[in-house]
Enzyme design. Structure first.
Site, PDB file in Angstrom:
ATOM      1  N   HIS A  75     -81.899   3.401  13.199  1.00 17.33           N
ATOM      2  CA  HIS A  75     -82.521   3.280  14.521  1.00 17.33           C
ATOM      3  C   HIS A  75     -82.101   1.994  15.200  1.00 17.33           C
ATOM      4  O   HIS A  75     -81.868   0.978  14.547  1.00 17.33           O
ATOM      5  CB  HIS A  75     -84.053   3.280  14.414  1.00 17.33           C
ATOM      6  CG  HIS A  75     -84.653   4.638  14.341  1.00 17.33           C
ATOM      7  ND1 HIS A  75     -84.601   5.532  15.386  1.00 17.33           N
ATOM      8  CD2 HIS A  75     -85.333   5.256  13.348  1.00 17.33           C
ATOM      9  CE1 HIS A  75     -85.214   6.653  15.031  1.00 17.33           C
ATOM     10  NE2 HIS A  75     -85.657   6.506  13.799  1.00 17.33           N
ATOM     11  N   HIS A 124     -90.634   7.381  12.585  1.00 14.47           N
ATOM     12  CA  HIS A 124     -91.321   6.590  11.561  1.00 14.47           C
ATOM     13  C   HIS A 124     -92.250   5.566  12.207  1.00 14.47           C
ATOM     14  O   HIS A 124     -93.385   5.381  11.773  1.00 14.47           O
ATOM     15  CB  HIS A 124     -90.307   5.853  10.677  1.00 14.47           C
ATOM     16  CG  HIS A 124     -89.718   6.675   9.580  1.00 14.47           C
ATOM     17  ND1 HIS A 124     -88.860   7.709   9.819  1.00 14.47           N
ATOM     18  CD2 HIS A 124     -89.854   6.578   8.232  1.00 14.47           C
ATOM     19  CE1 HIS A 124     -88.488   8.236   8.656  1.00 14.47           C
ATOM     20  NE2 HIS A 124     -89.073   7.567   7.686  1.00 14.47           N
TER      21      HIS A 124
END
Length: 192
Positions: A155, A106
Protein backbone atom coordinates in the site's frame (compact mmCIF):
# COMPACT_ATOMS: atom_id res chain seq x y z
CA UNK A 1 -5.43 14.14 -4.83
CA UNK A 2 -5.18 10.35 -5.07
CA UNK A 3 -6.97 10.16 -8.42
CA UNK A 4 -4.78 12.85 -9.97
CA UNK A 5 -1.52 11.54 -8.42
CA UNK A 6 -1.03 14.85 -6.60
CA UNK A 7 -0.05 13.04 -3.40
CA UNK A 8 2.96 11.18 -4.87
CA UNK A 9 5.46 13.43 -3.05
CA UNK A 10 3.97 12.34 0.30
CA UNK A 11 3.83 8.66 -0.65
CA UNK A 12 7.42 8.60 -1.93
CA UNK A 13 8.89 10.24 1.19
CA UNK A 14 7.02 8.03 3.66
CA UNK A 15 7.75 4.84 1.71
CA UNK A 16 11.46 5.71 1.65
CA UNK A 17 11.50 6.26 5.44
CA UNK A 18 9.45 3.17 6.35
CA UNK A 19 11.05 0.74 3.89
CA UNK A 20 14.48 2.17 4.73
CA UNK A 21 14.15 0.42 8.11
CA UNK A 22 13.99 -3.04 6.50
CA UNK A 23 15.54 -5.94 8.40
CA UNK A 24 14.74 -9.63 8.78
CA UNK A 25 13.39 -9.24 12.32
CA UNK A 26 11.31 -6.18 11.43
CA UNK A 27 9.91 -7.98 8.38
CA UNK A 28 8.70 -10.83 10.61
CA UNK A 29 7.18 -8.31 13.03
CA UNK A 30 5.38 -6.48 10.21
CA UNK A 31 4.12 -9.70 8.63
CA UNK A 32 2.63 -10.67 11.99
CA UNK A 33 0.75 -7.37 12.32
CA UNK A 34 -0.46 -7.43 8.74
CA UNK A 35 -1.76 -10.98 9.37
CA UNK A 36 -3.80 -9.91 12.41
CA UNK A 37 -5.23 -6.97 10.45
CA UNK A 38 -7.48 -9.09 8.24
CA UNK A 39 -8.77 -12.56 7.51
CA UNK A 40 -9.15 -15.21 10.21
CA UNK A 41 -7.85 -13.09 13.15
CA UNK A 42 -10.34 -10.28 12.41
CA UNK A 43 -13.17 -12.78 11.93
CA UNK A 44 -12.23 -14.46 15.23
CA UNK A 45 -12.06 -11.14 17.14
CA UNK A 46 -15.37 -10.08 15.61
CA UNK A 47 -17.04 -13.40 16.53
CA UNK A 48 -15.73 -13.23 20.13
CA UNK A 49 -16.93 -9.63 20.46
CA UNK A 50 -20.37 -10.54 19.09
CA UNK A 51 -20.68 -13.54 21.43
CA UNK A 52 -19.57 -11.39 24.38
CA UNK A 53 -22.13 -8.69 23.57
CA UNK A 54 -24.95 -11.19 23.10
CA UNK A 55 -24.33 -13.87 25.72
CA UNK A 56 -22.39 -12.10 28.48
CA UNK A 57 -23.58 -8.49 28.42
CA UNK A 58 -27.01 -9.30 26.87
CA UNK A 59 -26.71 -6.15 24.78
CA UNK A 60 -28.64 -6.98 21.65
CA UNK A 61 -28.86 -3.38 20.46
CA UNK A 62 -25.09 -2.99 20.83
CA UNK A 63 -24.63 -6.24 18.91
CA UNK A 64 -26.70 -4.89 16.00
CA UNK A 65 -24.74 -1.62 16.12
CA UNK A 66 -21.41 -3.48 16.15
CA UNK A 67 -22.43 -5.67 13.22
CA UNK A 68 -23.69 -2.76 11.12
CA UNK A 69 -20.51 -0.75 11.75
CA UNK A 70 -18.12 -3.61 10.89
CA UNK A 71 -20.05 -4.85 7.84
CA UNK A 72 -20.73 -1.28 6.67
CA UNK A 73 -17.02 -0.46 6.80
CA UNK A 74 -16.16 -3.51 4.68
CA UNK A 75 -18.81 -2.57 2.11
CA UNK A 76 -17.63 1.05 2.05
CA UNK A 77 -14.08 -0.16 1.42
CA UNK A 78 -15.21 -2.29 -1.52
CA UNK A 79 -17.17 0.59 -3.06
CA UNK A 80 -14.26 3.03 -2.68
CA UNK A 81 -11.75 0.57 -4.15
CA UNK A 82 -13.98 0.14 -7.21
CA UNK A 83 -14.49 3.90 -7.50
CA UNK A 84 -10.78 4.79 -7.34
CA UNK A 85 -9.29 1.67 -9.00
CA UNK A 86 -5.81 2.60 -7.81
CA UNK A 87 -3.14 0.04 -8.61
CA UNK A 88 -0.89 -1.16 -5.80
CA UNK A 89 2.73 0.01 -5.54
CA UNK A 90 5.25 -2.11 -7.43
CA UNK A 91 8.59 -0.64 -6.31
CA UNK A 92 9.64 -2.92 -3.46
CA UNK A 93 7.12 -5.59 -2.57
CA UNK A 94 7.94 -7.85 0.40
CA UNK A 95 4.49 -9.47 0.54
CA UNK A 96 1.87 -10.16 -2.10
CA UNK A 97 -1.60 -8.65 -2.22
CA UNK A 98 -4.26 -8.51 -4.89
CA UNK A 99 -7.01 -6.08 -5.73
CA UNK A 100 -7.02 -2.32 -5.78
CA UNK A 101 -5.00 -0.23 -3.38
CA UNK A 102 -7.06 2.76 -2.23
CA UNK A 103 -8.19 2.85 0.52
CA UNK A 104 -6.33 0.23 2.54
CA UNK A 105 -8.75 -2.49 3.62
CA UNK A 106 -6.50 -3.52 6.52
CA UNK A 107 -6.37 0.06 7.79
CA UNK A 108 -10.12 0.52 7.50
CA UNK A 109 -10.88 -2.83 9.14
CA UNK A 110 -8.48 -2.19 12.03
CA UNK A 111 -9.69 1.37 12.65
CA UNK A 112 -13.34 0.31 12.53
CA UNK A 113 -13.02 -2.89 14.56
CA UNK A 114 -10.82 -1.56 17.36
CA UNK A 115 -12.56 1.82 17.31
CA UNK A 116 -16.04 0.35 17.76
CA UNK A 117 -14.76 -2.04 20.44
CA UNK A 118 -13.23 0.87 22.37
CA UNK A 119 -16.50 2.78 22.07
CA UNK A 120 -18.59 -0.15 23.31
CA UNK A 121 -16.20 -1.11 26.13
CA UNK A 122 -15.68 2.46 27.36
CA UNK A 123 -18.68 2.50 29.72
CA UNK A 124 -17.78 -0.94 31.10
CA UNK A 125 -14.28 0.16 32.11
CA UNK A 126 -14.69 2.50 35.07
CA UNK A 127 -11.08 3.30 35.96
CA UNK A 128 -9.43 6.14 33.96
CA UNK A 129 -6.18 4.17 33.61
CA UNK A 130 -8.10 1.21 32.15
CA UNK A 131 -9.76 3.51 29.62
CA UNK A 132 -6.44 5.12 28.74
CA UNK A 133 -4.78 1.71 28.32
CA UNK A 134 -7.63 0.49 26.09
CA UNK A 135 -7.46 3.56 23.84
CA UNK A 136 -3.65 3.42 23.69
CA UNK A 137 -3.70 -0.28 22.80
CA UNK A 138 -6.33 0.27 20.08
CA UNK A 139 -4.40 3.19 18.59
CA UNK A 140 -1.04 1.39 18.62
CA UNK A 141 -2.52 -1.75 17.10
CA UNK A 142 -4.31 0.20 14.37
CA UNK A 143 -1.23 2.31 13.58
CA UNK A 144 1.08 -0.72 13.47
CA UNK A 145 -1.24 -2.58 11.10
CA UNK A 146 -1.29 0.45 8.77
CA UNK A 147 2.49 0.88 8.89
CA UNK A 148 2.96 -2.83 8.18
CA UNK A 149 1.10 -2.42 4.89
CA UNK A 150 3.48 0.36 3.81
CA UNK A 151 6.55 -1.55 5.02
CA UNK A 152 5.53 -4.69 3.10
CA UNK A 153 5.07 -2.63 -0.08
CA UNK A 154 1.41 -3.48 -0.67
CA UNK A 155 0.00 0.00 0.00
CA UNK A 156 0.91 3.61 -0.49
CA UNK A 157 0.91 5.72 2.69
CA UNK A 158 -2.01 7.70 1.27
CA UNK A 159 -3.96 4.41 1.04
CA UNK A 160 -3.45 3.90 4.76
CA UNK A 161 -4.26 7.50 5.71
CA UNK A 162 -7.28 7.40 3.40
CA UNK A 163 -8.43 4.17 5.04
CA UNK A 164 -8.16 5.75 8.49
CA UNK A 165 -10.04 8.86 7.39
CA UNK A 166 -12.83 6.92 5.64
CA UNK A 167 -13.19 4.56 8.57
CA UNK A 168 -13.06 7.43 11.07
CA UNK A 169 -15.86 9.26 9.26
CA UNK A 170 -17.94 6.08 9.00
CA UNK A 171 -17.38 5.29 12.69
CA UNK A 172 -18.17 8.86 13.81
CA UNK A 173 -21.37 8.97 11.74
CA UNK A 174 -22.42 5.54 13.02
CA UNK A 175 -21.77 6.47 16.65
CA UNK A 176 -23.61 9.77 16.21
CA UNK A 177 -26.65 7.99 14.76
CA UNK A 178 -26.51 5.30 17.45
CA UNK A 179 -26.29 7.85 20.28
CA UNK A 180 -29.13 9.89 18.78
CA UNK A 181 -31.28 6.75 18.50
CA UNK A 182 -30.60 5.85 22.14
CA UNK A 183 -31.52 9.36 23.31
CA UNK A 184 -34.68 9.24 21.19
CA UNK A 185 -35.67 5.91 22.79
CA UNK A 186 -35.09 7.31 26.30
CA UNK A 187 -37.24 10.39 25.53
CA UNK A 188 -40.00 8.19 24.09
CA UNK A 189 -39.99 5.93 27.17
CA UNK A 190 -40.07 8.92 29.53
CA UNK A 191 -43.03 10.47 27.70
CA UNK A 192 -45.16 7.31 27.99
Amino acid sequence: MVGEHAIAWFDDRVIAKVQGLESNSLTGFMKFFTAIGAGIPVVAITAVAMAFLYFVLKHRLELVFFTVVVVGSALLNMVLKLAFRRERPTLHRIAEASGFSFPSGHSMAAFTLYGVLCFLLWKHIRHPFGRFAMILFGCLLTATIGISRIYLGVHYPSDVVGGYLCSGMWLAASIGYYQHSLEHRIVNRASR
